[in-house]
Design an enzyme around this catalytic site. Structure first.
Site, PDB file in Angstrom:
ATOM      1  N   GLU A 183      50.326   7.142  75.112  1.00  0.00           N
ATOM      2  CA  GLU A 183      50.019   5.722  75.643  1.00  0.00           C
ATOM      3  C   GLU A 183      50.780   4.995  76.291  1.00  0.00           C
ATOM      4  OE1 GLU A 183      48.143   2.364  76.499  1.00  0.00           O
ATOM      5  OE2 GLU A 183      47.061   3.647  75.959  1.00  0.00           O
ATOM      6  N   GLN A 184      50.444   4.286  77.220  1.00  0.00           N
ATOM      7  CA  GLN A 184      51.482   3.325  78.134  1.00  0.00           C
ATOM      8  C   GLN A 184      51.742   2.525  77.486  1.00  0.00           C
ATOM      9  OE1 GLN A 184      49.594   2.363  82.088  1.00  0.00           O
ATOM     10  NE2 GLN A 184      48.164   1.370  80.852  1.00  0.00           N
ATOM     11  N   ARG A 204      36.454  -4.878  69.799  1.00  0.00           N
ATOM     12  CA  ARG A 204      37.105  -3.942  69.773  1.00  0.00           C
ATOM     13  C   ARG A 204      38.751  -4.081  69.353  1.00  0.00           C
ATOM     14  NH1 ARG A 204      34.392  -2.001  74.543  1.00  0.00           N
ATOM     15  NH2 ARG A 204      36.449  -0.453  74.475  1.00  0.00           N
ATOM     16  N   TYR A 263      26.896 -12.117  70.583  1.00  0.00           N
ATOM     17  CA  TYR A 263      26.766 -11.941  69.022  1.00  0.00           C
ATOM     18  C   TYR A 263      27.751 -12.082  68.308  1.00  0.00           C
ATOM     19  CZ  TYR A 263      29.017  -7.674  71.578  1.00  0.00           C
ATOM     20  OH  TYR A 263      28.979  -6.685  71.474  1.00  0.00           O
ATOM     21  N   ASP A 304      35.617   7.082  79.368  1.00  0.00           N
ATOM     22  CA  ASP A 304      35.460   6.474  80.765  1.00  0.00           C
ATOM     23  C   ASP A 304      35.639   7.143  81.903  1.00  0.00           C
ATOM     24  OD1 ASP A 304      34.126   4.401  79.687  1.00  0.00           O
ATOM     25  OD2 ASP A 304      35.838   2.768  80.301  1.00  0.00           O
TER      26      ASP A 304
END
Length: 397
Positions: free
Chosen positions: A37-38, A112, A218, A296
């Site tokens: 992970e960068q 998230r 929401y 993605d």
């Protein structure tokens, strides 16, 4: 904890929800992996998301449901569509009982960052390498050589590109193609619950539809906040950065004349994030040799069906099953993974992009026909191919 089996050296590029889900499912399958992970810390840029039954059942199988339920909000009231001018209800779907009866799981909303932490809990801590920005992937017959911004290198037998829409890995498996202009941009913000009107704190996902625009809200974070998402014309705005900002006044101007409940909620939030929604056609392939893509990086989609994170988790579950079943032939495993996933994700890409035209009809006969169709539809049943899908069962077929 599963007994570790002999298997390939697996490198996962990207420590977002998709990359960590891949690591979690590989661990569950008895394989090992390294996540590169960068960023210097595992964080998730963005705000809220909807976690539908097809993703919830995967969280349950990872053994993280107790953690998930601590902060997730069940959509008891459900989904509702409202008209932009006065909030009149076009359609409402109560989810509290129907969803679980049809698909075995409920639908939730969450932040998230909370979901990232939950999935991370299923990954051994020593599998994660932070501050490792991958700059190139050099394919080799027996795997690939990874190059990093600090000059270091690492060899891998299998490479999984989970590095998002600006994927470095994608360039090694697919022809480069610039994204197209969609004419839309998105805004997002999180409003503290104490600043949000009662209407927005209900356990519902509310979608307001209007000419050229739509507005969604929401509750998230155990009900402590309200997630706000809006899509509007982009003009000449083409910045796809998730760190770019707009102002409250800009969003307010886009929704001038809408029901006061919408504009009041906009006013309650701080300056929102803003990013352009760019068009990307489905890839014809996303694996080459021992290198593949996930989430993605493979199939970016507009957020109008709330399936981006869910599809990355499905990818992760299928990929882990395929690699575990054919650990001695990673190339064949990646072919099986791609063939199991590409039709479904391409379909979701296409319908997500098509939804913008349906959501944004100008007032008139077409809009009236859409509203009548919404009133007579049952989206929970009609989209059973999405929510009833079991990724792991598909991987075994």
């Amino acid at each position: 904890m599963p007994a570790l089996v002999h298997g390939p050296r697996i490198a996962i590029i990207g420590g977002g929800i998709g990359g960590l889900a891949a690591a979690a499912f590989l661990h569950r399958a008895g394989l090992t992996a390294t996540v590169y992970e960068q960023a210097p810390a595992l964080t998730e840029v963005g705000a809220g998301l909807v976690v539908a039954p097809n993703a919830v059942r995967l969280l349950r199988r990872l053994g993280v449901m107790e953690r998930f339920l601590h902060r997730a909000v069940p959509l008891d009231w459900g989904w509702e569509f409202r008209r932009w001018t006065d909030g009149s209800v076009l359609s409402v779907e109560k989810l509290s009982d129907t969803c679980e009866r049809l698909y075995g799981e409920r639908t939730y909303t969450t932040h998230r960052a909370d979901l990232l932490d939950i999935v991370k809990a299923a990954v051994p801590g020593d599998w994660i390498r932070l501050g490792a920005r991958c700059t190139a992937v050099d394919p080799r017959p027996d795997g690939a050589l990874l190059r990093f911004a600090d000059g270091s290198r690492a060899a891998a037998d299998v490479v999984i590109g989970a590095d998002g829409v600006h994927s470095v890995v994608r360039g090694t498996v697919a022809e480069p193609a610039p994204p197209g202009y969609s004419g839309l941009c998105a805004f997002r913000t999180v409003v503290p619950a104490e600043a949000a009107p009662d209407f927005a704190r209900r356990r519902a996902q509310t979608l307001w539809l209007g000419p050229g625009r739509h507005f969604v809200h929401y509750p998230i974070a155990g009900g402590e906040a309200v997630n706000v998402f809006a899509a509007a014309p982009a003009g000449d705005y083409t910045d796809e950065s998730w760190s770019a900002k707009a102002t409250v006044e800009e969003v307010h101007a886009e929704f001038a004349g809408w029901d006061p409940r919408v504009t009041d909620l906009i006013a309650a939030g701080g300056d929102p994030g803003r990013w352009a929604l760019l068009e990307r056609a489905p890839l014809r392939r996303w694996s080459h040799g021992r290198i593949t893509l996930l989430g993605d990086a493979a199939h970016p989609m507009f957020p109008f069906f709330a399936q981006g994170a869910a599809q990355s988790m499905e990818d992760a579950a299928v990929l882990a099953r395929c690699l575990a079943a054919t650990a001695d032939d990673p190339e064949q495993a990646l072919k099986h993974y791609e063939s199991a996933r590409i039709e479904r994700t391409s379909r979701l890409q296409q319908i997500s992009h098509g939804r913008r035209d349906i959501n944004h009809l100008p007032d008139g006969p077409d809009q009236q026909a859409r509203d009548a169709a919404l009133a007579g539809s049952d989206p929970l049943v009609g989209n059973g191919w999405i929510y009833g899908y079991d990724a792991e069962e598909t991987a075994l077929s």
